[in-house]
Each structure stands twice: as structure tokens, then as C-alpha cells.
Design a protein around this motif. Structure first.
Motif, mmCIF file in Angstrom:
data_model
loop_
_atom_site.group_PDB
_atom_site.id
_atom_site.type_symbol
_atom_site.label_atom_id
_atom_site.label_comp_id
_atom_site.label_asym_id
_atom_site.label_seq_id
_atom_site.Cartn_x
_atom_site.Cartn_y
_atom_site.Cartn_z
ATOM 1 N N GLY A 276 -19.137 10.815 13.220
ATOM 2 C CA GLY A 276 -20.041 9.908 13.914
ATOM 3 C C GLY A 276 -19.336 9.115 14.985
ATOM 4 N N SER A 278 -19.973 5.530 16.766
ATOM 5 C CA SER A 278 -20.780 4.323 16.750
ATOM 6 C C SER A 278 -21.134 3.890 18.166
ATOM 7 N N SER A 280 -21.678 1.450 21.271
ATOM 8 C CA SER A 280 -20.958 0.265 21.742
ATOM 9 C C SER A 280 -21.889 -0.908 22.030
ATOM 10 N N THR A 286 -26.275 5.864 18.819
ATOM 11 C CA THR A 286 -25.243 6.381 17.922
ATOM 12 C C THR A 286 -25.268 7.903 18.004
ATOM 13 N N PRO A 309 -26.339 0.188 14.876
ATOM 14 C CA PRO A 309 -25.606 1.013 15.836
ATOM 15 C C PRO A 309 -24.313 1.634 15.315
ATOM 16 N N SER A 310 -23.819 1.181 14.153
ATOM 17 C CA SER A 310 -22.524 1.646 13.662
ATOM 18 C C SER A 310 -22.683 2.674 12.540
ATOM 19 N N VAL A 311 -21.711 3.574 12.435
ATOM 20 C CA VAL A 311 -21.675 4.578 11.376
ATOM 21 C C VAL A 311 -20.548 4.206 10.412
ATOM 22 N N ARG A 328 -25.415 3.719 7.868
ATOM 23 C CA ARG A 328 -25.412 3.012 9.150
ATOM 24 C C ARG A 328 -25.499 1.504 8.917
ATOM 25 N N ASN A 329 -24.923 0.747 9.820
ATOM 26 C CA ASN A 329 -24.929 -0.700 9.647
ATOM 27 C C ASN A 329 -24.973 -1.419 10.989
ATOM 28 N N HIS A 331 -23.741 -4.329 13.764
ATOM 29 C CA HIS A 331 -22.421 -4.751 14.222
ATOM 30 C C HIS A 331 -21.978 -5.974 13.429
ATOM 31 N N THR A 341 -26.939 -2.805 6.009
ATOM 32 C CA THR A 341 -26.557 -1.420 5.755
ATOM 33 C C THR A 341 -27.771 -0.605 5.327
#
Length: 373
Positions: A276, A278, A280, A286, A309-311, A328-329, A331, A341
Motif C-alpha cells: 500500500g 498511503s 499524503s 490511497t 488516507p493511511s494504510v 486503514r486509518n 492521519h 481505524t
């Protein structure tokens, strides 16, 4: 190929579990999380003692000392019920059961001086212990998870290999009162055990044997690896990438792995690899990229979700070959604040994503890609 998708509201039918962890911010250590088929999350903690009944005896200092694949069974250790024997051995009271169990059948296990339980094998049928032995190294033993158990040597980590490093492919071990951290970096392959040295060299041992560096047919030594849920390994050496199935090495073209790190997930059978990227910022999607390990073909999934936006981890489904789980979660704002999460399931054929269960707050969440079942 670029596939765009948002998050569907309906949860997919899912008849397996995915194992992950999150930090336990207040006291250190980690909470162990089993993401379930019904969208619920079962939780245990590997550092906070709790009350659990072992047959007719109640322990108020129970610790988690390991888990089987996908967290389907946990190894519980009643530390306050330990008995020191006159010959220097210690008899432990252990139990095996599901997360959040309130009762387990007691297992009495007599261990040598310095020997401590650290895990369950993936099947959950054997208890794994470790014992540092002067002049030898670390001896791993396995005991059938039965009321009367006789152990055998599972593998030996020779002192000549130096200190141990860390692997995060599968959950390993916990803390015992009266002892330092006893986690042993251990991963279970399809025909051998894997570990890692302090210098980052990947080592392996067949059952009953000694760990030694994983060496490809050209003589190059492995310094990185990923493991599938069924024990196939993808290893990296200075000469490139190799797929290892039951001790047989198959070299893969370097070009297939341009821009790839081994922090992703390997599918059962070693058929494909996923990682993945993530986002920015909220307006950037994503990305999840899969690499077919038969042809090198890549596919990119572009998943726009401004709130997640984060993996935090990926794991291939075992029972549904066309499904990839994503944790996924949001920032992180600071280390003192949890992130939101959400476990999701990505349909690799259609590119659609569906949420599994509710979003929950966690500190530093991640999945174990080899712990699905």
C-alpha cells in the motif's frame, strides 16, 4: 490499470479472521485484536494481567503468551499459580482458549530453569517454549496442548549467530512476571521455522534442527522476507528476490519489484504480492498495488477516502482468493492521540472496497499479513 473506488456501506460476507495489534498507550505493550467474521473485534492484551479461571482455580495475574494463526486460540499463562519444585524445575498452569475467554481447561507444564512459554503453533495444537542455555544458545521446545504433555526440541538458535532481531510477520510471545521480555522472533514456514539475527540476516531451521542463514542456490544470504498465511516465503538477497516453497528456491526478476518494499503482503501459495501507498493529503487517493508473481503484471487500485488516507497493513484472504484485507486509518495528530481505524475488504476483480465492522480508535495499529485463517 487504474481502478477508482470509495468505501461501500455494506459489509461483505467474511468467514475468517484477521489478526493484528495496536499499542496499549497507557501501560506500554500491545493489545491483540482478532477482526472477526461478523465485524466484531475480540481483544486481549499481552501485558496487562487479568482474571481467568483455570478449572477450579482462579488466576488474577493471567498473561497472554502466544496465539495460533489468526488469533483463533490464545495461550494463557496463570503466572500467580506457578509452583517451584525442589529439583529446580517449575510447574506452570497454562490454558488455551479464544479471545476474551473466562474459563479454560488447565494444562500443567513442568519446565526447566529459565524455560518460558512464548507461543502457540499456527494450528494451536502445540505450546512453544524457549530456554537460553549457556554455551548453546536458545532452545525452542514444543509441547502438545494436552493435559499431560512431553516436550521435544523444536529448534535451536545457536549462540554463534549472535543476538536476535525482530520479525513482524506473525505475533510472537509476550511478557512474564519475574522475567525480561521473552519474545522470540519466530515465523512458521511451510516446512521450516524462520527467525532473524540482530544484524538482519534471515535464518531458518527444519523441525528439530539448528537455525542457519537462509542461503539461495547462488550462495547469496537472505536479508529480508515476507511470509504467506500458508508458509510460503518471499526472500530478498543481494542477488534479488526468491520465492521459497518447501525449501525450493525460485528466482524472480528484479524488475518485478521496482519500487516495492517487503512491508506488504504475500498471498497464499505465493501467487501475488501487494503493498500500500498511503495518501499524503486528503485529495490524493490511497493506492494498493499488486504484483502477479507468475508474470510480473501489476495492477493499481486507487482508493479515495479523505477520512482514512493511511494504510496500516494488508493481508490476503485465505478462503477468498480474490480478496485483500486493508487496515486503514486517519492521519495521526500526535503520539498521544489514537487514530480512527477501519478494516476493509478489497475485491481484487472489481476494485470495490467494503467496510468490515465499525471504525474504532487505536494507537499505532497494524495487521500481521501471515495471520489470516
Amino acid at each position: 490499470m487504474l481502478v477508482s473506488s470509495g468505501v461501500a456501506q455494506a459489509s461483505p460476507v467474511c468467514d475468517e479472521h484477521v489478526f493484528g495489534v495496536a499499542e496499549h498507550y497507557e501501560v506500554g505493550g500491545t493489545t491483540l485484536r482478532v477482526y472477526g467474521t461478523d465485524g466484531k473485534v475480540a481483544v486481549e492484551d499481552n501485558r496487562v494481567p487479568r482474571t481467568l479461571r483455570f478449572g477450579v482455580s482462579a488466576s488474577s495475574a493471567t498473561m497472554v503468551s502466544g496465539a495460533s494463526r489468526a488469533g483463533s486460540r490464545f495461550l494463557f499463562d496463570a503466572v500467580d499459580l506457578d509452583v517451584d519444585n525442589a529439583d529446580g524445575t517449575r510447574t506452570l498452569t497454562l490454558g488455551v482458549g479464544p479471545a476474551q475467554a473466562s474459563f479454560v481447561i488447565p494444562l500443567r507444564l513442568t519446565v526447566r530453569q529459565g524455560e518460558v512459554p512464548i507461543d502457540l503453533t499456527p494450528s494451536g495444537t502445540e505450546i512453544v517454549t524457549m530456554q537460553p542455555v549457556d554455551g548453546v544458545g536458545v532452545v525452542l521446545r514444543s509441547y502438545p496442548a494436552l493435559p499431560v504433555s512431553r516436550g521435544s526440541v523444536l529448534a535451536t538458535y545457536p549462540a554463534a549467530l549472535g543476538g536476535l532481531g525482530s520479525l513482524v510477520m506473525q505475533y510472537e510471545g509476550a511478557l512474564r512476571f519475574g522475567a525480561p521480555d521473552v519474545a522470540f522472533p519466530l515465523a512458521y514456514g511451510d516446512d521450516r521455522l524462520y527467525s532473524v539475527t540482530e544484524s538482519g540476516t534471515i535464518v531458518s531451521a527444519v523441525r528439530g534442527g539448528e537455525f542457519s542463514p537462509v542461503q539461495a542456490p547462488d550462495g547469496s544470504i537472505a536479508d529480508g522476507m515476507q511470509l504467506s498465511a500458508d508458509g510460503v516465503a518471499l526472500v530478498h538477497t543481494f542477488a534479488g528476490y526468491w520465492l521459497v516453497k518447501r525449501g525450493t528456491f525460485t528466482q524472480l526478476p528484479d524488475a518485478w519489484f521496482d519500487g516495492v518494499s517487503l512491508s506488504g503482503a504475500l498471498s497464499p501459495g505465493g501467487r501475488s504480492f501487494a503493498f500500500g501507498v498511503s495518501a499524503s493529503k486528503p485529495t490524493v487517493p490511497t493506492q494498493v498495488i499488486t504484483v502477479d508473481l507468475a508474470s510480473g503484471a501489476r495492477r493499481t487500485y486507487s482508493l479515495l477516502d479523505a477520512t482514512l488516507p493511511s494504510v496500516a497493513g494488508l493481508a490476503y484472504s485465505v478462503r477468498h482468493p480474490g480478496r485483500l484485507y486493508l487496515l486503514r486509518n486517519s492521519h495521526p495528530i500526535s503520539i498521544h492521540q489514537p487514530v480512527t481505524t477501519q478494516l476493509q475488504a478489497l475485491d481484487l476483480a472489481g476494485g470495490t472496497v467494503a467496510a468490515i465492522g465499525p471504525a474504532i480508535p487505536e494507537y499505532a495499529p497494524r495487521l500481521f499479513p501471515a495471520d489470516v485463517g
